[in-house]
Write a protein that holds these residues in place. Structure first.
Motif: not given
Length: 161
Positions: A63-67, A72-74
């Motif tokens: 989340q800290d690295d941008g939407e 992609r993580a989600r």
């Protein structure tokens, strides 16, 4: 191979993990899901708590690295947890599977974050497109809550009368 309702249930579980991470619902879902995975084995339950904690930390970092990174993580963590749930269910005898599925439905009803999408047995939840296709005079149906794009059948070949 799991029946479609259990695949959908596993999908709801994966989505609930991703949606709950970092929210007020996280603690309850985390504990309940680790207990569900542990199936009475304390060491397994603790291992699941650690996996869930890693998931939450990775989602927070993304989340800290941008939407785009967060999305992609989600998607990735949703797939991982969905697969883990499917694998557990597949490894059970039918009577155990039914009991585990009902327990998972209950814990999702109780612990999933507000606004989470859930469905009962036989329901399908999808984020994206679903194609329902009728073939050779059969009937296909679904309930739609959202956009629908329809195309008509192909025009008959004029040479075939």
């Amino acid at each position: 191979m799991l029946e479609q309702a259990l695949v959908a249930l596993a999908g709801m579980g994966g989505a609930a993990v991703v949606q709950a991470a970092g929210t007020d619902a996280w603690t309850g879902l985390r504990q309940a899901l680790a207990q569900w995975f542990g199936r009475g084995d304390e060491q397994c339950r603790r291992a699941e708590l650690e996996r869930l904690d890693r998931t939450a930390a990775e989602l927070a970092d993304a989340q800290d690295d941008g939407e785009a990174t967060a999305e992609r993580a989600r998607v990735g963590h949703d797939a991982v947890w969905r697969s883990r749930i499917e694998e557990l269910l597949e490894g059970l005898r039918e009577d155990e599977r039914d009991e585990a599925a009902e327990a998972l439905r209950g814990l999702l009803r109780h612990h999933a974050p507000p606004g989470s999408v859930t469905t009962g047995a036989g329901g399908i939840v999808a984020q994206g497109d679903i194609r329902i296709h009728a073939d050779r005079g059969s009937v296909a149906a679904g309930v739609v809550n959202g956009d629908v794009n329809l195309s008509g059948p192909p025009a008959p070949d004029p040479t075939r009368g």
